[in-house]
Write an enzyme that holds these catalytic residues in place. Structure first.
Site, PDB file in Angstrom:
ATOM      1  NE  ARG A  35      13.955   7.646 -30.770  1.00  0.00           N
ATOM      2  CZ  ARG A  35      13.309   6.703 -30.098  1.00  0.00           C
ATOM      3  NH1 ARG A  35      12.396   5.986 -30.695  1.00  0.00           N
ATOM      4  NH2 ARG A  35      13.599   6.475 -28.849  1.00  0.00           N
ATOM      5  CE  LYS A 197       9.155  -1.107  -7.963  1.00  0.00           C
ATOM      6  NZ  LYS A 197       8.910  -2.441  -8.462  1.00  0.00           N
ATOM      7  N   GLY A 353      13.539   8.393 -20.078  1.00  0.00           N
ATOM      8  CA  GLY A 353      12.166   8.559 -20.561  1.00  0.00           C
ATOM      9  C   GLY A 353      11.300   9.496 -19.752  1.00  0.00           C
ATOM     10  N   GLY A 376      17.592   3.697 -22.392  1.00  0.00           N
ATOM     11  CA  GLY A 376      18.391   2.576 -21.868  1.00  0.00           C
ATOM     12  C   GLY A 376      19.875   2.750 -22.145  1.00  0.00           C
TER      13      GLY A 376
HETATM   14  P1  AMP Z   1      10.972   5.654 -13.190  1.00  0.00           P
HETATM   15  O1  AMP Z   1      10.382   4.958 -14.395  1.00  0.00           O
HETATM   16  O2  AMP Z   1      11.640   4.734 -12.237  1.00  0.00           O
HETATM   17  O3  AMP Z   1      11.809   6.851 -13.565  1.00  0.00           O
HETATM   18  O4  AMP Z   1       9.732   6.182 -12.365  1.00  0.00           O
HETATM   19  C1  AMP Z   1       8.849   7.159 -12.839  1.00  0.00           C
HETATM   20  C2  AMP Z   1       7.582   7.064 -12.059  1.00  0.00           C
HETATM   21  O5  AMP Z   1       7.867   7.211 -10.681  1.00  0.00           O
HETATM   22  C3  AMP Z   1       6.566   8.116 -12.390  1.00  0.00           C
HETATM   23  O6  AMP Z   1       5.501   7.526 -13.055  1.00  0.00           O
HETATM   24  C4  AMP Z   1       6.146   8.672 -11.030  1.00  0.00           C
HETATM   25  O7  AMP Z   1       4.753   8.776 -10.884  1.00  0.00           O
HETATM   26  C5  AMP Z   1       6.688   7.642 -10.066  1.00  0.00           C
HETATM   27  N1  AMP Z   1       6.982   8.187  -8.727  1.00  0.00           N
HETATM   28  C6  AMP Z   1       7.713   9.261  -8.424  1.00  0.00           C
HETATM   29  N2  AMP Z   1       7.719   9.486  -7.114  1.00  0.00           N
HETATM   30  C7  AMP Z   1       6.954   8.523  -6.542  1.00  0.00           C
HETATM   31  C8  AMP Z   1       6.560   8.221  -5.207  1.00  0.00           C
HETATM   32  N3  AMP Z   1       6.955   8.984  -4.190  1.00  0.00           N
HETATM   33  N4  AMP Z   1       5.785   7.154  -5.015  1.00  0.00           N
HETATM   34  C9  AMP Z   1       5.376   6.391  -6.056  1.00  0.00           C
HETATM   35  N5  AMP Z   1       5.712   6.618  -7.335  1.00  0.00           N
HETATM   36  C10 AMP Z   1       6.493   7.674  -7.583  1.00  0.00           C
END
Ligand code: AMP
Length: 397
Positions: A35, A197, A353, A376
């Site tokens: 940064r 998600k 991130g 964000g």
């Molecule tokens: P996000 O913060 O929504 O970008 O999610 C990142 C996280 O999603 C990481 O820590 C991954 O371990 C998790 N992730 C990725 N694919 C899967 C999956 N198929 N099932 C559960 N967690 C997942």
């Protein structure tokens, strides 16, 4: 929106809102200087244009004054990285601070104390913003990572600088990159979205489906879409309440000739923590008791084809639970395909991130065209929002 370009800043004191929210170890040493490096271009530009720099930033989330989160701890590192002497002032408002900045000569730099030592900062207080505005003659916002917040130093302060407020070089670059993804990138434009998600990326999906040509959906997100198409996904992550949204997004894609690319196969395990048993399934036929934790070989091949035939690519979010070596191959393969694409001259933009964490863990990041500094702020921009900090630079009120 005004960019710095060739403004005459002779003898002007530029208040520059930067993002120096760097990680510190227990001895107050800066452990990641990314940064600080991101500020170099704007500071150099202001000095080249004849001005001096008053740097404003936050550090952490202090509740009132907190010595541990004083910006004094980083002043030497900032000086080292900017390759210029940097003075520090123990406050960011008040008559002493105003006197200190008024004495700055062209080419000089002063870092002010953490703006978040005042709770008025995050409240977006106008009087506090006015006090900050007294530190200089013009205002430059270069803190893309906090532009989605309507804080005194990132948005409200702008109203005290009609005709004298500018986007810094970093903010300018970030805005250019966003418009490459969402407006004017060389086609076909591909967005690769992964992570846990759908809910955290739903608005982005609704916006990008109208803007890009193809979207790869991987990671845990994919299973809600597979279910929306009638597949069975066993115990894989899935958001029941979003099935209708997933169907709607698939329909919009179909009606507008856009492609949504989903995984063909998945590596699955019976338990998230204990991965003794791992089996490959067709993603739409995962058996009860098994959860998909990474994309499989056919998916890797399918995604690779989409990647190497695209001309602008944005990637956010891992394809699987990449933190575990057994489920890192999908995300690693994406890194390799992106590398191939970049070697062909494709614009590869990475942001958010976890994709950066994945890049650090799995791939050499030198081949990425641009890594966004805003988590964000980037995601909200891709949702189609105009960020308060950016809007405030355009409003001439
Ligand atoms: P996000 O913060 O929504 O970008 O999610 C990142 C996280 O999603 C990481 O820590 C991954 O371990 C998790 N992730 C990725 N694919 C899967 C999956 N198929 N099932 C559960 N967690 C997942």
């Amino acid at each position: 929106m005004f960019f710095l370009d060739n403004q005459d800043l002779t003898n002007k004191k530029a208040i520059i809102r930067v993002d120096l929210n760097v990680p510190l170890d227990k001895n107050n040493n800066v452990t990641d200087t990314t940064r600080i490096e991101a500020c170099i271009e704007t500071v150099d530009k202001v000095i080249k244009l004849g001005g001096s720099c008053v740097l404003l930033s936050h550090l952490g989330r202090p509740k009132g004054k907190d010595d541990k989160l004083s910006l004094k701890h980083i002043v030497d590192t900032v000086s080292l990285i900017l390759k210029r002497p940097v003075a520090f002032h123990k406050d960011c408002i008040g008559s002493e601070a105003e006197l200190a900045t008024s004495l700055l000569k062209p080419g000089q730099i002063m870092l002010m104390e953490n703006v978040r030592f005042y709770e008025e900062e995050t409240a977006g207080d106008t009087r506090f913003a006015q006090s900050l505005s007294k530190l200089g003659d013009i205002y430059i916002n270069d803190a893309f990572g906090t532009c989605h917040r309507e804080h005194s130093s990132t948005a409200v302060i702008s109203k005290f600088f009609p005709g004298k407020k500018f986007a810094g070089k970093l903010l300018q670059k970030e805005l250019e990159v966003i418009s490459q993804i969402a407006d004017e990138g060389k086609k076909p434009v591909l967005a690769i979205l992964g992570g846990a998600k759908v809910s955290s990326k739903l608005k982005i999906l609704y916006n990008l489906i109208h803007k890009v040509d193809r979207i790869i959906i991987g990671g845990g997100m994919a299973y809600t879409f597979i279910r929306a198409k009638g597949g069975t996904t066993g115990n894989s992550l899935f958001e029941e309440e979003l099935i209708e949204n997933a169907k709607e997004i698939l329909t919009i894609a179909e009606e507008s000739g856009k492609e949504i690319i989903l995984p063909e196969d998945s590596l699955a395990s019976t338990d998230f923590d204990n991965n003794d048993k791992i089996k490959t399934f067709k993603t739409s036929e995962i058996e009860e008791g098994w959860m998909g934790l990474d994309i499989g070989g056919e998916s890797i091949e399918k995604f690779n084809k989409a990647i190497i035939s695209s001309n602008t690519i944005f990637w956010n979010g891992p394809m699987g639970v990449f933190e575990k070596e057994q489920f890192a191959l999908g995300t690693r393969s994406i890194c390799n395909s992106l590398k191939q694409a970049k070697e062909k001259g494709v614009n590869v933009i990475v942001g958010g991130g976890d994709s950066i964490a994945a890049l650090k863990k799995l791939g050499n990041k030198e081949w990425v065209t641009y890594i966004s500094t805003g988590g964000g702020a980037l995601l909200e921009s891709l949702e189609g929002k105009i960020l308060p900090g950016v809007k405030a630079l355009s409003d001439d009120s």
